[in-house]
Design an enzyme around this catalytic site. Structure first.
Site, mmCIF file in Angstrom:
data_model
loop_
_atom_site.group_PDB
_atom_site.id
_atom_site.type_symbol
_atom_site.label_atom_id
_atom_site.label_comp_id
_atom_site.label_asym_id
_atom_site.label_seq_id
_atom_site.Cartn_x
_atom_site.Cartn_y
_atom_site.Cartn_z
ATOM 1 N N ASP A 272 -23.980 28.135 56.474
ATOM 2 C CA ASP A 272 -23.598 28.715 55.183
ATOM 3 C C ASP A 272 -23.186 27.670 54.162
ATOM 4 O O ASP A 272 -22.765 28.013 53.057
ATOM 5 C CB ASP A 272 -22.498 29.757 55.366
ATOM 6 C CG ASP A 272 -21.136 29.162 55.676
ATOM 7 O OD1 ASP A 272 -21.092 28.080 56.296
ATOM 8 O OD2 ASP A 272 -20.116 29.781 55.306
ATOM 9 N N ASP B 280 -23.963 23.060 57.542
ATOM 10 C CA ASP B 280 -24.047 24.151 58.508
ATOM 11 C C ASP B 280 -24.735 25.350 57.864
ATOM 12 O O ASP B 280 -25.198 25.281 56.728
ATOM 13 C CB ASP B 280 -22.664 24.505 59.063
ATOM 14 C CG ASP B 280 -21.764 25.166 58.039
ATOM 15 O OD1 ASP B 280 -22.029 25.019 56.829
ATOM 16 O OD2 ASP B 280 -20.794 25.840 58.432
ATOM 17 N N ASP C 134 -20.700 25.439 53.931
ATOM 18 C CA ASP C 134 -19.330 25.033 53.613
ATOM 19 C C ASP C 134 -18.853 23.872 54.478
ATOM 20 O O ASP C 134 -17.753 23.356 54.280
ATOM 21 C CB ASP C 134 -18.356 26.210 53.694
ATOM 22 C CG ASP C 134 -18.194 26.786 55.097
ATOM 23 O OD1 ASP C 134 -18.943 26.362 56.010
ATOM 24 O OD2 ASP C 134 -17.329 27.658 55.282
ATOM 25 N N SER D 3 -21.444 31.538 59.462
ATOM 26 C CA SER D 3 -21.252 30.101 59.315
ATOM 27 C C SER D 3 -22.064 29.296 60.331
ATOM 28 O O SER D 3 -23.279 29.329 60.325
ATOM 29 C CB SER D 3 -19.753 29.782 59.408
ATOM 30 O OG SER D 3 -19.478 28.448 59.106
#
Length: 446
Positions: free
Chosen positions: A243, A241, A245, A102
């Protein structure tokens, strides 16, 4: 519920080459997950990853373990976490696996799982995988080994999905939008979604090289997006960010719009259009200003523990649809089964266009309470400063003086020997005063 050894609130995560993020462990994890899923009748899983250099290694390790358990694999390549959740559903796969850490630096990585419904795995399945990890790998017969194939149109499918969440009667034509993809998994997705909907797009953070993910760009480092909005005189900015999400936004004046404000805008618009379906779930860290703003609109608000997993649990329990965290995790279960930065940003733009307002004007109903956060280290892990009599007394004193005009939150860090002292108040001097005073007492008790 048994205690997890490996799985945290967001899968398994750590520094590459250490602990659980090694080729050996991840191969065993793939095999263990494959055995558990096969026991439920699973035939195929999808694997996607972000842009970290270690993703290649971990993808291969997972693939080997799953194949040894007899599971077929669909390889998605670099894809946002919410895309993997969505594609797991559309391909009718029994599970989806995300290789990502992430918002963490490139030298970290992690593994998390989605079920066939696009939600995170049930606790009992994670515990079953952990139990299987304690057993040796026993490869299935050669004719029963899993096969791997690459899904070449994954990005195109997800781009169309994102576009489909934007109202068909609206267009981004005439809008200039900065999009910062953090050199992460949305680098080939977000700019295309916005440009295909008609926007003029200024890209930053779209040149991943394996080691620059989240480095001075993206939702955790807003300076690049703010500077780009000002330089190009853009109407707004997206910052995702690594990833995809999380999302933070930037208004036309260069002011940062965080997760709380995004949730507020989406919830207010959902109320206007009759799609709210209950109330809003935030966390203990959500700004008091959001709670006050929602209360003025008559929208119920509840706080979950910190972590999007707990926000999701409370939404499901209450049958509500909208929630998230100030860090930029935004859940809108009317449109997606997990946090999706691109989809959340599109809903904010739709609200702008429907109301014919700038982003700064749209956000004017939200007044942020000044917040002071102080981290206090404690040396003795056997002690719990939160149960100290003097700490409890100073917290009660602060709460009594501030009343409804402020709040105090003390919590232990889940990853470090820290007590986080957070005070919000209607006045900055008040939040500073009590945060410092409480932190001093916590320090003495540590």
């Amino acid at each position: 519920m048994a205690k997890r050894k490996y799985f945290g609130t967001d899968g398994i995560r750590g520094k590459v080459g250490e602990s659980s993020i090694t080729p050996e462990f991840v191969t065993k994890l793939g095999y263990a997950a494959g055995k558990v899923l096969a026991g439920q009748g699973t035939n195929k899983v999808l694997i996607g990853k972000d842009t970290r250099i270690s993703g290649y290694m971990l993808e291969s390790a997972l693939e080997a373990g799953l194949s040894a358990a007899g599971i077929n694999i669909g390889l998605l390549g670099p894809m946002p976490t919410p895309a993997i959740a969505y594609l797991t559903k559309t391909f009718r796969s029994e599970a989806g696996i995300v290789i990502s850490a992430s918002h963490n630096p490139y030298y970290d990585n992690g593994i998390k799982f989605f079920s066939s419904t696009g939600h995170k795995l049930d606790d009992k399945i994670e515990l079953a995988i952990e139990a299987q990890l304690e057993k040796p790998i026993e490869c299935v017969e050669s004719d029963k080994l899993g096969k791997a194939s690459r899904i070449d149109d994954a990005a195109g499918r997800y781009i169309e999905y994102c576009k489909g969440t934007f109202p068909s009667d609206l267009s981004l034509k005439g809008l200039k939008i900065v999009v910062d993809c953090a050199h992460g998994a949305t680098y080939h997705i977000a700019p295309n979604v916005l440009s295909e909907l008609g926007a003029e797009v200024i890209e930053i953070g779209t040149k991943p090289n394996g080691t620059n993910i989240n480095h001075q760009v993206g939702a955790t480092s807003m300076r690049a997006a703010v500077d780009a909005v000002k330089e190009h005189k853009a109407d707004l900015g997206f910052a995702l960010d690594g990833d995809g999400d999380r999302i933070m936004m930037v208004d036309e004046n260069g002011a940062v719009i965080d997760g709380d404000e995004i949730i507020f805008i989406i919830a207010r618009e959902a109320m206007k259009t009759g799609q709210l379906n209950g109330g809003v779930v935030g966390t203990k860290m959500s700004n008091l200003g959001m709670e006050v703003a929602l209360e003025k609109l008559g929208i119920p608000f509840a706080r979950a523990d910190v972590g999007d997993r707990y926000v999701m649990e409370m939404l499901m329990q209450r049958g509500w649809k909208i929630g998230g965290e100030n860090s930029g995790h935004v859940l809108n279960l009317n449109l997606a089964s997990t946090g999706d930065g691109i989809v959340a940003g599109l809903q904010v733009i739709a609200a702008m266009l429907r109301s014919d307002m700038t982003l700064s004007a749209l956000n004017s109903g939200f007044t942020r309470f000044p917040q002071r956060l102080i981290n206090v280290k404690y040396q003795n892990p056997q002690t719990n400063p939160l149960e100290n009599v003097e700490v409890e007394a100073i917290v009660k004193e602060a709460e009594k003086e501030m009343g409804d005009a402020g709040r105090v939150l003390l919590r232990k860090s889940g990853t470090e020997p820290l007590i986080r002292v957070m005070v919000e108040a209607i006045d900055k001097s008040l939040s500073d005063h009590w945060a410092e005073k409480i932190a001093e007492v916590v320090k003495k008790a540590s």
